[in-house]
Design a protein around this motif. Structure first.
Motif, mmCIF file in Angstrom:
data_model
loop_
_atom_site.group_PDB
_atom_site.id
_atom_site.type_symbol
_atom_site.label_atom_id
_atom_site.label_comp_id
_atom_site.label_asym_id
_atom_site.label_seq_id
_atom_site.Cartn_x
_atom_site.Cartn_y
_atom_site.Cartn_z
ATOM 1 N N GLU B 85 0.836 -1.198 0.000
ATOM 2 C CA GLU B 85 0.000 0.000 0.000
ATOM 3 C C GLU B 85 0.873 1.251 0.000
ATOM 4 O O GLU B 85 0.514 2.260 -0.595
ATOM 5 C CB GLU B 85 -0.978 -0.041 1.187
ATOM 6 C CG GLU B 85 -1.993 -1.151 0.974
ATOM 7 C CD GLU B 85 -2.760 -1.547 2.238
ATOM 8 O OE1 GLU B 85 -2.985 -0.689 3.113
ATOM 9 O OE2 GLU B 85 -3.123 -2.747 2.339
ATOM 10 N N ASP C 190 -4.520 -7.784 7.486
ATOM 11 C CA ASP C 190 -5.357 -7.259 8.562
ATOM 12 C C ASP C 190 -6.707 -6.773 8.030
ATOM 13 O O ASP C 190 -7.449 -6.122 8.740
ATOM 14 C CB ASP C 190 -4.630 -6.153 9.330
ATOM 15 C CG ASP C 190 -4.182 -5.028 8.421
ATOM 16 O OD1 ASP C 190 -4.615 -4.980 7.245
ATOM 17 O OD2 ASP C 190 -3.387 -4.198 8.880
ATOM 18 N N ASP C 191 -6.976 -7.100 6.793
ATOM 19 C CA ASP C 191 -8.232 -6.666 6.203
ATOM 20 C C ASP C 191 -8.546 -7.677 5.103
ATOM 21 O O ASP C 191 -7.644 -8.055 4.359
ATOM 22 C CB ASP C 191 -8.038 -5.261 5.598
ATOM 23 C CG ASP C 191 -9.353 -4.590 5.306
ATOM 24 O OD1 ASP C 191 -10.165 -5.177 4.550
ATOM 25 O OD2 ASP C 191 -9.569 -3.485 5.840
ATOM 26 N N ASP C 194 -7.277 -7.124 1.715
ATOM 27 C CA ASP C 194 -5.849 -7.299 1.421
ATOM 28 C C ASP C 194 -5.582 -8.606 0.663
ATOM 29 O O ASP C 194 -4.495 -8.785 0.099
ATOM 30 C CB ASP C 194 -5.039 -7.384 2.727
ATOM 31 C CG ASP C 194 -4.875 -6.025 3.379
ATOM 32 O OD1 ASP C 194 -5.224 -5.017 2.748
ATOM 33 O OD2 ASP C 194 -4.410 -5.997 4.528
HETATM 34 ZN ZN LIG Z 1 -4.267 -3.452 4.453
#
Ligand SMILES: [Zn+2]
Ligand SMILES: [Zn+2]
Ligand SMILES: [Zn+2]
Lengths: 643, 643, 643
Positions: B85, C190-191, C194
């Motif tokens: 990211e 964490d998502d 992702d």
């Molecule tokens: Zn993320």
């Protein structure tokens, strides 16, 4: 016209002070022709519209004044780097959807109108400058069309061009839908812009869709070439040539050839044996330094036919050359052995025996850098003589002792059709079916029997001069050829099939099922492909490989399969319902020769013959001496005797 | 220094309450070293700039207090998901133009400056925290550079970096155009930003273009590593190591090694035999549980040389380790058999015999999940002892009884050059030509004769200690090596070739044609590659495979091909003009040994020997007992005797 | 219920004036069923929301009035060209990231919600119009789900769908990270957004990541199908069928089958032998005109089990059909030989012997154009009878003389699990490990011994009816099956393994190591895969190929490897620790049969038997006559005798 020799030369690669010496040595080696210019665009036009002619003027002058005739190539196979800045989308796109980038050669899409304009522009400028130059004795358009799989591009330019081409051909989507059978799997379209390119589909695309795309792609090559020809003809009377490749079937060479004066091809016997011909390992080992004993001959005969398409001096003899003749090891095949001593001579003489006017070796001096640095020339990179130079000189001397260019009218005609190659590529039905392979199998059999072959285009209208005609795998026989086959007289044999005239021009199955050629009452009603580990035994002890058809009809059966189904049926016009293995081909053809009263030989493995109008030439491709009528011919030996 | 053992461990994979017990069992197994941390970035920095050090502090403390020395790895081979990211374009791009995504490891492009900054940042932070920690006895940078073909990336970061690198190297496009021979095929450019990456071209890109891109890519690995080393050295005095892979030639290990203190490699004998070594099926079946009998030794000797590049204690002995030693079946090869009982011991002792300081098994306990769950460890996933644990303990005990680390000065030097590997990858000329394969063929012959080999870098300047020097395939011999070869005295033999010094540094052909090494008067004037089904017979009954060169010059011919062309020519410095098959290598080397007075053996198939400064070690790779001087050595057996 | 025959027909391909004659000829050929409509979307809805029903009304009426029962297919496998204009992103994306374009069939992504709505819409409209039509006797959903590798799509629709599916399954990324072992190589997320699709990673993606993606992809097929079923059921009471393919394991057929009334499959014995079955060349040559002698039977038994998933009339007999039966050469395999005369009859009778209600030949008349023009039908493209038509009629007559549909309860149960196929595809560990191949090897051994087999789903809860149960390669045994296996009584044998219950449902290794099935005290502690050139000899003279496991525990050893390790251990429930070759399978199964008192045969190569509740059927797949109890059965012969 005497046979001549030439060489390919790149003055831009060498210091100018070498040129005069090079020219002198060329003349001394017996060379008459020198081809230049075809990759020199970045030196001719280093920046857009900025030209540097002086070096080329001097090169032409130096070579010409030494007595050499020049073939000048248009440089369109290698547009310079700046061209991409003018036309960022000019690159071809491969079947996987990836642009095929700058950094080697042939980096253009035949459908790209911007690049097409550039091609016309540079051709016109070049022809304008040198069209009247007395040293320019011939022109070459571009270089090796299709090489590196460049005929077909899946670019947006190709998509747009293809849609327009289809609209012109079919006039309505209804007509196209019917022709392609698009109702199958709901593939119908209602607008020509709906039609995509036949790549990256989920499973195989519709075969007629593929075939039309291959036709379109071939047409683009012919259009590209025709545009250059037009520019040159306006400005020069010298003959125009293109140098074709070996086993290259992606465009219709007859169509391109129709716009040219002379056909030529680039003959790399050892490279082609390594990278594009079928053959068992022991066969490839036996001939690894000589090349396939029939492959050069096949292409000689094929390109003689392509030469005829440009307007032939006689039915047998189209004008044709070898533009690039392998002189030593090349760099581009998986394995690159050196030729047997003598082969650089043998290959040249074989071309002459098949009617070539000129054989040019590629290249003069081996380049020390870039992609082809391991490609031998007549000189080594250190400017010493390479082994082929002496053989070249020997050929030059021998030419003097022999009569002019000439070719025998052959007794066997073999029909070769590029569209059929595309059709079977789109729809092989068996993994081993390939039109070149099939035609070459028939050709090789003729060669083993010592027969002279003429290759004919698919619209040949007169077969009367040939006692034997072979037409394997011609998907849809043209009207003129149909008439000619129908007229096969007693005492002649036309053997067609397998897979001949079994499709319509749209690659669909006709009703009545084909072949539909009077007076042959026979229809192929069922077809099967055979895996390599199996075969179809014949009652005469032979066998079919790869392919077998089940014919029906009243045609008399001349040979049966062991299971009783017809293997060959008909009269003077007859159908071969399978793919014979080599010994079976021999048996079949020997029988036909006997039937029509044609002399045949049983040549030892590697010995090959070809007649001109005055002489019989004998070539030994084998690595050991072979006997011809009691005469021992050494390996790589060439023998000739007056007819 | 006593030889030591270690193990790779991932505390983050296990409940913390197992750690102490693990540490105790490690010590009990005779292990001194434990490598940790190299894949733990997501646990160290779970979110950008948010660190969780406590677990690592405790892990280090637990292991260290148990008496283990810790090798701490920088975690840069596995950046966490959030890194993408921050740097969406940090991924490498494969040769087909596809980004190589997150979801496994090594998902970064060495040219990406953003990721390079992250690499420096995390290395600095880690070194800052643990640089003075008394348990941290060594550092490992990243993990297995190049693994999974990750050296070369075709990303826009790589493109930009490559263009800058070229600008610095050549200073002008004119110089580059000349060096690459870009006039060929109009490939000339007038701006460094015109130059693309050498992928997805229509046909093969220009070889020097490819070679420079490979050089650039190798430099990026060295730069990446050097940046981490700088961060660590500022903060720690512990030695710095990288763990290289097997048969990995895509970057110059000598250049990376020059920045490090110790070389190490990851030795997977069974996996490598299965997935990256040539070998007939029956050979691979014979050694499927032992690995190739020469591959480990080759890499031991190679990485000992790479260790020397970092500053060696002695000419013979660079510092080097095995950082990962296969202990049982792995998961990643096409086929993954279990080792023969005893091999986990044999492999360790063979490493020690070649001079390794430390052998670390990979890994402590088999992970029950994720990609390597089928990769054996010293413990099973249910925490029971795996078969290799007892062998590890046996080695630990045996170490006690033997002297310190040491290696014999070898009698044979083998020059190995990464640039040559790239050059021949760019321009193989024959499908079977591969620099590793060629060098390994020479090495294997030495091994079959029981000779001790030192591998030397391509800039080796002194060969005087070696009675025999071999330098096959070195495309362009460096000035110091040229001088050293030229100085080969009577009584020594330097056998160079095939394909040695036949190119300039720009991968072009020099004039005079090479090799150009005084006093060897010999030039390779013609080269051919040979298909697998053929060979070049020699007059002594041997044969060349794959490759043959035609040398000219006054150098005395020592061996001829059956066709009379020289096979070996020269004096003490001599040229080998082909690729011998294994028996021919043996014959040639035996003759050279006799000539220089070097003892050689005729070892049974699978028996191998290696001397240290004090002992001779004998290893039986065969699946059956073999005799050494009357002593039967069982399969997987290790025997040593004082020298 | 009497057995029945049918045929696949495309009225939209033919002039309307042929329809009535076609219907009459169908009835005369003994056909009761005709399948139509499944590729006709472009004719039903030529423009969005513009329908043309009249032709279909008339076709249904013509066929129905002739006495034929109609199976009407939903046309969703071939959305028309205009659909792409409504949903430009509806195309699936292949593993290499390329959209899979229009121009053939199955050009849609199961995850695309827009296309899912279109699928429901057209199904509802079709069912609304014909749901009450008295001629519509059955429905077919779509066509050959998964064919051409279409289950898995790497599109953005699939990505979004997969992330949502994961979120629902795991509820938290912590749970997912733990389940997948994402701490390994810092793959933690964490998502849920992702998480990517498991393609184009640098090296292999995490196996549980892959397995979950395969599960998701299978679920999408089931969802897609369920949506169509719901639309039809609202509007029709006719049974709903899908036609599955051969050796297609990419989705869970049991789950799809649970929503349907009848399972069916498309049986192409010759095509499948050529393109998707292992076999040595001589084996493939022997059976090239008959197909693999066990492959049809395997799929008959498999789809009978899938039919049971929809609610079976009896434990043994799920309702199932052959929806497409090869009648002659096909077009799509690498090689396409014609069937031996009699095979079109044999294949039909074999299906009936395994319990099929209906066998439909594909197709009525060979299409003269488009992709399948070389695919034979019951009629030739010129409307003459093709060879299979007479065989079809013969079957129709024979049906009359035999009792109703029925199948024997088998003595052997073979558990087949699609999830295991995905697991081992994600993590083969040895290049030759494949779940279908393993299960088929076990099945083939049963067939060679003349045993009747029932295939059971992985959640089978009752094995009491089977004297022998085989459960090879079941990665994680379900709770009900575990209970059933645990309950294996004396006098029965359940032989599980290799690789059975060695993983958790998350494809990780359990502790204690599996299998964990009481009362079998045995754990697989080490696994190895074996290259093709090697094997593991057994003490009984047999051998393991491909795969071998090292079990530990107190289970009594029943057979040992030559090295002493257990090959089979346990009691009535026992474990097979390797992959036997064919003769070893025979030895093992013969022993088990003798142990449990099951009669077995030693069938000659190519002879196969299958019992119904009333008769024993004997089939000769060999190309020569074979003896059964003294009766000579000709090639392609079918023999039956009352039990
Ligand atoms: Zn993320
Ligand atoms: Zn439209
Ligand atoms: Zn520029």
């Amino acid at each position: 016209m005497k046979r001549t020799l030439g060489v390919c030369y790149y003055p831009e690669h060498w210091p100018e002070d070498l040129w005069a010496d090079d020219a002198t040595r060329m003349v001394r080696a017996g060379l008459s022709w020198v081809r230049i210019g075809e990759f020199a665009w970045s030196r001719i036009e280093p920046k857009p519209e900025t030209f540097d002619w002086e070096w080329l003027d001097r090169a032409i002058d130096t070579l010409g004044e030494a007595g050499l005739k020049i073939i000048l190539g248009t440089p369109t196979a290698t547009p310079p780097r700046w061209m991409l800045e003018k036309h960022p989308d000019m690159l071809a796109v491969d079947e996987q959807g990836r642009p095929r980038g700058f950094g080697s050669r042939r980096h253009y899409c035949f459908s790209h109108q911007g690049y097409r304009a550039e091609s016309r522009r540079i051709t016109a400028i070049l022809a304008e400058r040198y069209g009247a130059n007395r040293h320019i004795a011939a022109w070459q358009t571009d270089n090796e069309y299709a090489c590196h799989d460049t005929t077909r591009s899946y670019s947006s330019a190709a998509l747009a061009g293809f849609q327009t081409w289809l609209a012109q051909k079919y006039q309505s989507t209804d007509a196209l839908n019917r022709a392609w059978g698009n109702v199958f799997w709901s593939m119908e379209c209602d607008d020509f812009t709906d039609i995509g390119l036949p790549n990256l589909t989920v499973t195989e695309p519709n075969h007629p869709h593929v075939l039309d795309f291959y036709r379109y792609s071939s047409d683009m090559v012919a259009d590209f070439n025709r545009e250059q020809v037009a520019e040159i003809r306006e400005r020069s009377t010298a003959p125009i040539i293109h140098n074709y490749m070996g086993r290259e079937t992606s465009f219709d060479h007859f169509k391109v050839g129709a716009d040219l004066d002379i056909a030529s091809w680039d003959s790399y016997p050892i490279g082609f044996l390594s990278d594009r011909l079928e053959g068992a390992p022991d066969f490839k080992a036996r001939f690894m330094r000589q090349g396939h004993p029939d492959n050069q001959a096949f292409h000689h005969d094929l390109y003689r036919a392509v030469g005829r398409a440009g307007g032939a001096p006689s039915p047998a003899g189209g004008r044709w050359w070898v533009m690039e003749q392998q002189p030593g090891p090349v760099n581009w095949a998986p394995y690159n052995p050196a030729p047997l001593p003598g082969m650089a001579r043998l290959w040249a003489w074989e071309a002459f025996a098949h009617g070539a006017e000129t054989v040019c070796y590629f290249r003069w001096r081996q380049a020390p850098w870039a992609q082809e640095q391991m490609h031998a020339g007549l000189l080594r990179p250190d400017n010493e003589d390479a082994p082929a130079l002496a053989e070249c000189l020997q050929v030059a001397r021998e030419i003097e002792t022999l009569p002019d260019v000439g070719t025998a009218r052959a007794d066997v005609a073999l029909v070769f059709d590029y569209e059929s190659a595309w059709a079977w590529e789109a729809q092989p039905q068996g993994a081993d079916f390939d039109q070149f392979r099939l035609a070459f199998a028939a050709y090789r059999a003729c060669r083993r029997l010592g027969l002279n072959v003429d290759i004919l285009p698919p619209d040949a209208a007169d077969l009367s001069a040939y006692k034997i005609t072979l037409a394997p795998g011609i998907m849809s026989v043209s009207a003129p050829l149909k008439q000619a086959l129908a007229a096969t007289p007693e005492g002649h044999v036309a053997l067609i099939g397998p897979r001949t005239d079994t499709k319509t021009e749209h690659l669909s199955i006709p009703t009545p099922m084909g072949p539909n050629i009077d007076p042959l009452d026979l229809a192929v009603t069922l077809t099967e492909s055979i895996p390599p580990q199996a075969s179809i035994p014949l009652e005469n002890g032979g066998q079919f490989l790869h392919w077998r058809e089940v014919p029906e009809g009243s045609a008399p059966v001349l040979l049966r399969c062991a299971d009783g189904l017809p293997a060959i049926a008909g009269g003077p016009l007859r159908y071969l319902a399978g793919w014979p293995d080599d010994p079976t081909w021999d048996t079949i053809l020997r029988g036909v020769c006997d039937e029509v009263g044609l002399t045949h030989h049983t040549l030892p493995d590697g010995l090959r013959i070809r007649d001109t109008d005055t002489h019989r030439f004998v070539f030994n491709y084998a690595p050991e001496p072979l006997l011809w009528n009691g005469t021992a011919i050494p390996p790589a030996g060439v023998h000739w005797e007056a007819l």
